[in-house]
Design an enzyme around this catalytic site. Structure first.
Site, short mmCIF file in Angstrom:
data_model
loop_
_atom_site.label_atom_id
_atom_site.label_comp_id
_atom_site.label_asym_id
_atom_site.label_seq_id
_atom_site.Cartn_x
_atom_site.Cartn_y
_atom_site.Cartn_z
N THR A 14 -14.07 3.53 38.20
CA THR A 14 -14.37 4.31 39.20
C THR A 14 -15.84 4.16 39.82
OG1 THR A 14 -15.77 5.84 37.66
CG2 THR A 14 -13.06 6.15 37.77
N ASP A 15 -15.87 4.89 41.16
CA ASP A 15 -17.20 5.24 41.59
C ASP A 15 -17.89 6.03 41.16
OD1 ASP A 15 -16.01 7.07 42.99
OD2 ASP A 15 -15.55 6.04 44.64
N LEU A 16 -18.95 6.65 42.10
CA LEU A 16 -19.79 7.81 41.69
C LEU A 16 -19.13 8.96 41.67
CD1 LEU A 16 -23.18 6.98 43.68
CD2 LEU A 16 -22.79 7.14 41.22
N VAL A 19 -13.74 8.47 41.39
CA VAL A 19 -12.28 7.96 41.82
C VAL A 19 -12.36 6.56 41.74
CG1 VAL A 19 -11.31 8.00 43.94
CG2 VAL A 19 -12.31 10.04 43.55
#
Length: 130
Positions: A14-16, A19
């Site tokens: 995931t990203d920050l 997601v």
């Protein structure tokens, strides 16, 4: 043949915003194609010993909905067609049967020494045709 591969979304995917980072869908579908080939009886290690490999030639991708941290997903892989040196597959990443990502991927069989396209070996074609 349709193949289904369960995948769990880990924090590293995931990203920050927790997601799934867009490029990781490509990793998910790569795993799906590898397991699809294995389930069809195509041993990629044997192909490598024969001096052959599959390389991605083209990917058409659509990002439909986000997947999030800890989601249980399924990578669905289906043969579209196989001719000459090419295999084209339709793939999706789904959550509870809802597509989040769709792709059409074309891979080409190449001679590792020259990196030139080679016709699919008859045993590979036969395995994919079952």
């Amino acid at each position: 043949m349709t193949h289904r591969l369960p995948v769990r979304v880990y924090y590293e995917d995931t990203d920050l915003g927790q997601v799934v980072y867009y490029a990781n869908y490509l990793k998910f579908i790569e795993r799906g194609r590898s397991e699809w080939l294995r389930a069809a009886g195509v041993d990629q290690s044997v192909l490598l010993d024969r001096g052959l490999a599959f390389v991605v030639r083209r990917v058409e991708a659509d990002y439909l909905r986000p997947a999030r941290f800890d989601d249980a997903l399924e990578v669905v892989t289906t043969l579209d067609h196989a001719t000459g040196p090419r295999i084209t597959v339709a793939q999706s990443v789904e959550r509870d049967g809802t597509p989040l990502f769709r792709a059409v991927v074309t891979v080409v069989c190449v001679d590792l020494a020259t990196m030139r396209p080679q016709r699919l070996p008859p045993d590979v074609l036969a395995a994919l045709s079952r």
